[in-house]
Design a protein around this motif. Structure first.
Motif, short mmCIF file in Angstrom:
data_model
loop_
_atom_site.label_atom_id
_atom_site.label_comp_id
_atom_site.label_asym_id
_atom_site.label_seq_id
_atom_site.Cartn_x
_atom_site.Cartn_y
_atom_site.Cartn_z
N PRO A 135 46.00 42.39 30.99
CA PRO A 135 45.07 43.43 31.43
C PRO A 135 43.79 43.04 31.98
O PRO A 135 43.41 43.64 33.14
N LEU A 136 43.16 42.12 31.27
CA LEU A 136 41.96 41.71 31.80
C LEU A 136 41.86 41.07 33.29
O LEU A 136 41.10 41.54 34.17
N VAL A 137 42.80 40.22 33.61
CA VAL A 137 43.13 39.46 34.69
C VAL A 137 43.43 40.83 35.79
O VAL A 137 42.85 40.75 36.77
N VAL A 138 44.29 41.69 35.53
CA VAL A 138 44.89 42.53 36.59
C VAL A 138 43.70 43.44 36.69
O VAL A 138 43.45 43.71 37.88
N SER A 139 42.92 44.05 35.88
CA SER A 139 41.72 44.97 36.06
C SER A 139 40.82 44.31 36.86
O SER A 139 40.36 45.12 37.72
N ALA A 140 40.23 43.01 36.41
CA ALA A 140 39.22 42.40 37.37
C ALA A 140 39.76 42.31 38.81
O ALA A 140 38.95 42.60 39.68
N ALA A 141 40.83 41.70 39.05
CA ALA A 141 41.37 41.60 40.15
C ALA A 141 41.56 42.75 41.07
O ALA A 141 40.94 42.87 42.26
N ALA A 142 42.12 44.00 40.50
CA ALA A 142 42.22 45.13 41.29
C ALA A 142 40.77 45.83 41.60
O ALA A 142 40.47 46.59 42.67
N ALA A 143 39.77 45.63 40.77
CA ALA A 143 38.51 46.17 40.81
C ALA A 143 37.86 45.41 41.84
O ALA A 143 37.31 46.11 42.60
N VAL A 144 38.24 44.25 42.09
CA VAL A 144 37.42 43.49 43.06
C VAL A 144 37.84 43.94 44.25
O VAL A 144 37.11 44.10 45.19
N ALA A 145 39.27 43.99 44.41
CA ALA A 145 40.01 44.24 45.74
C ALA A 145 39.46 45.72 46.19
O ALA A 145 39.07 46.13 47.42
N SER A 146 39.55 46.52 45.37
CA SER A 146 38.97 48.18 45.50
C SER A 146 37.57 48.06 46.03
O SER A 146 37.23 48.78 46.97
N VAL A 147 36.65 47.27 45.27
CA VAL A 147 35.28 47.46 45.74
C VAL A 147 35.17 46.81 47.43
O VAL A 147 34.49 47.33 48.10
N VAL A 148 35.87 45.79 47.42
CA VAL A 148 35.70 45.17 48.69
C VAL A 148 36.38 46.23 50.00
O VAL A 148 35.55 46.37 51.03
N VAL A 149 37.35 46.68 49.74
CA VAL A 149 37.84 48.01 50.85
C VAL A 149 36.79 48.94 50.72
O VAL A 149 36.48 49.44 51.96
N VAL A 150 36.39 49.58 49.85
CA VAL A 150 35.50 50.49 49.91
C VAL A 150 34.17 50.01 50.51
O VAL A 150 33.59 50.80 51.38
N TRP A 151 33.62 49.11 50.48
CA TRP A 151 32.51 48.15 50.78
C TRP A 151 32.52 48.17 52.29
O TRP A 151 31.83 48.20 53.13
N VAL A 152 33.80 47.78 52.62
CA VAL A 152 34.28 47.55 54.23
C VAL A 152 34.20 48.96 54.88
O VAL A 152 33.40 48.88 55.80
N LEU A 153 34.51 50.20 54.38
CA LEU A 153 34.58 51.30 54.96
C LEU A 153 32.83 52.08 54.89
O LEU A 153 32.50 52.59 55.84
N LEU A 154 32.38 51.69 53.59
CA LEU A 154 31.00 52.21 53.68
C LEU A 154 30.23 51.39 52.45
O LEU A 154 30.60 51.63 51.22
#
Length: 547
Positions: A135-154
């Motif tokens: 859960p720690l590995v999956v949560s960290a990776a999913a959070a990083v990916a989501s932040v990158v996508v949102v950061w690219v948009l805004l």
């Protein structure tokens, strides 16, 4: 044994562990992608564009929905397969470390608590990969990916999401630790206390009933159960508080993104994009909610690992024999002669000897009686003879010091029928077969005839008759005869009978001794009889008195 070693055995290898992590990450990303794509699709559809502009998003919603379920299913298969595959190795590893110190090196551990450590606490270790690491590995990776996508948009929205995720990580973990941290650390010990109390209560049920103490025993069980239940409630409260906090932070993240996103509308950033970045936190925080729970699971796993580690000492206690490099010789072939010269022994942790110096020899076919007052060291001597306890002085088999013979090899030559023989809660057949699993039913019936139980066995319906928990359905004398039958099947050249009449009526003790010695002493087998009751001289070769 240390906690680190237990955790190392519990964590699957990278080759087995990595597929579960990858499929778990894909499932989490599909969940985020599903909500994000659905939000964009609904908002964009409200603008009523040509259907062609929506087809890709529609396909994406279906793909993410199917992918989320499919990857989740495969992740469960692979991750649980990896976790379950480690349990046999861990259980065997713990057992192998217990064998050198058992039974006399485990005297300080209650039976029920030891069983809990070997079963429940070992089972708890499967949560290390399933509920902590993955859960720690999956949560960290999913959070990083989501932040990158949102950061690219805004970028501003990406910053808000990043701050909210960090806050959820930290605050959720702290709140969970404050509310339920102590309960999570204590649960394993409380579970062991309850199981130990339950085992003691059931084991002494007849005695408690006879002395009218059954109510007090039940009250003690109720207190142990109440403490365990209270710990479970506090753990649930901590998980609930952490989940509520993560949900609150998720809502705050959505509000914050709206506050920075609405002013940014226009210039390439439109309504559908705003809906996407505003609703992504809902999916991301569903994944991130596993982090506080993983911290709580870690405390439980670590507490259970400590309990497993403490029952297996780093060093074998003084007084427990350890096979050294010199223990490589075999017992000489042919008739076995056992000899003791000035042998002493003490129990682990004791400061004085429990067995004063004793010397005697046992030749092939001898029947030696060892007598002594209570506390003279009779049972201590029995444990020395089968290498459960170490000794001072000289102890040889066939002229070879037992220190130069592996302990297992000694126990294949010298067998012990204990004062209270253990009978498994199974039928007569299974209680005999573990001594020699290749024995046929005819051989089992023959050995029962030799110890005087043939007619009794046939009257009860044959070898399938059950003996009850710890032999509750048989008498003390019958239990001793079954134990002797097992020893005869195993074919020990030297047999030690430790107080075989201790649980037998006095008027039947003499007949039982005669039958046991007659059955055990044939085929040239040597017998060491440890008994405080008189034995007819014609049944013996010599008598040794302790003390």
């Amino acid at each position: 044994m240390r906690r680190r070693e237990v955790l190392r055995l519990a964590q699957p290898s990278l080759r087995r562990f990595l597929p579960g992590v990858l499929f778990g990450l894909l499932s989490a990303l599909c969940a985020v992608g599903l909500l994000a794509t659905a939000a964009w699709l609904i908002t964009r559809a409200a603008e009523m564009p040509p259907i062609l502009y929506l087809s890709a998003a529609m396909v994406g919603v279906r793909a993410f929905a199917l992918g989320r379920a499919a990857f989740r299913y495969v992740e469960r298969l692979t991750s649980h397969d990896a976790a379950f595959a480690t349990l046999p190795e861990l259980r065997v590893g713990v057992y192998e470390r217990l064998v050198p110190v058992a039974p006399d090196g485990l005297g300080g551990t209650r039976r029920g608590d030891l069983l809990t450590r070997l079963v429940s606490d070992v089972d708890e270790q499967q949560n290390l990969p399933l509920r902590v690491v993955q859960p720690l590995v999956v949560s960290a990776a999913a959070a990083v990916a989501s932040v990158v996508v949102v950061w690219v948009l805004l970028p501003a929205a990406g910053l808000v999401l990043l701050v909210a995720l960090v806050a959820a990580f930290v605050l959720g973990t702290v709140v969970n630790a404050v509310v339920s941290g102590r309960a999570e650390r204590e649960s394993a010990g409380l579970r062991g206390d309850y199981q130990a109390a339950l085992a003691d209560h059931l084991g002494a049920l007849d005695l408690l009933t006879a002395y009218g103490a059954l109510g007090a025993g039940r009250e003690a069980l109720a207190r142990a159960d109440a403490a365990l239940t209270s710990a479970g409630l506090r753990r649930s409260a901590g998980a609930g508080a952490a989940a509520a906090l993560v949900t609150l932070v998720s809502g705050a993240a959505t509000l914050g993104i709206l506050l920075v996103g609405v002013p940014a509308l226009g210039g390439g950033f439109d309504g559908p994009a705003l809906a996407l970045v505003a609703l992504v936190p809902m999916a991301v925080f569903e994944v991130v909610a596993m982090v506080p729970l993983a911290a709580g699971a870690w405390r439980q796993v670590a507490a259970s690992a400590d309990r497993i580690a403490t029952v297996v000492p780093d060093e074998v206690p003084a007084g427990i024999p350890v096979d050294g490099p010199e223990a490589a010789e075999a017992v000489p072939a042919g008739p076995v002669r056992l000899a003791l010269k000035g042998v002493t022994a003490r129990w682990p942790g004791a400061t004085v000897d429990a067995l004063s110096p004793v010397s005697f020899e046992v030749g092939p076919g001898d029947r030696v009686l060892v007598r002594g007052d209570s506390g003279a060291g009779k049972t201590t001597l029995a444990h020395v003879l089968v290498r459960f306890l170490d000794h001072g002085g000289e102890y040889t088999l066939g002229g070879v010091p037992v220190e130069r013979i592996p302990a297992d090899a000694v126990r294949r030559v010298v067998g012990l029928c204990e004062q209270r023989p253990y009978l498994f809660d199974d039928d007569i057949r299974q209680n005999l077969l573990f001594a020699r699993d290749t024995a046929t039913d005819a051989e089992l019936e023959a050995v029962l005839d030799r110890v005087g139980l043939g007619d009794w066995m046939r009257a009860r319906g044959g070898l399938t008759a059950r003996v009850g928990d710890r032999g509750a359905l048989v008498s003390g004398g019958q239990a001793q005869r079954i134990a002797l039958a097992r020893a005869l099947l195993a074919g020990f050249p030297v047999l030690v009978l430790d107080e075989p009449t201790a649980n037998v009526d006095p008027d039947r003790a003499d007949a039982l001794l005669r039958d046991l010695l007659a059955a055990a002493g044939d085929d040239g087998r040597s017998v060491v009889l440890i008994s405080h009751t008189p034995v007819p001289d014609e049944l013996l070769t010599r008598t040794v008195r302790l003390g």
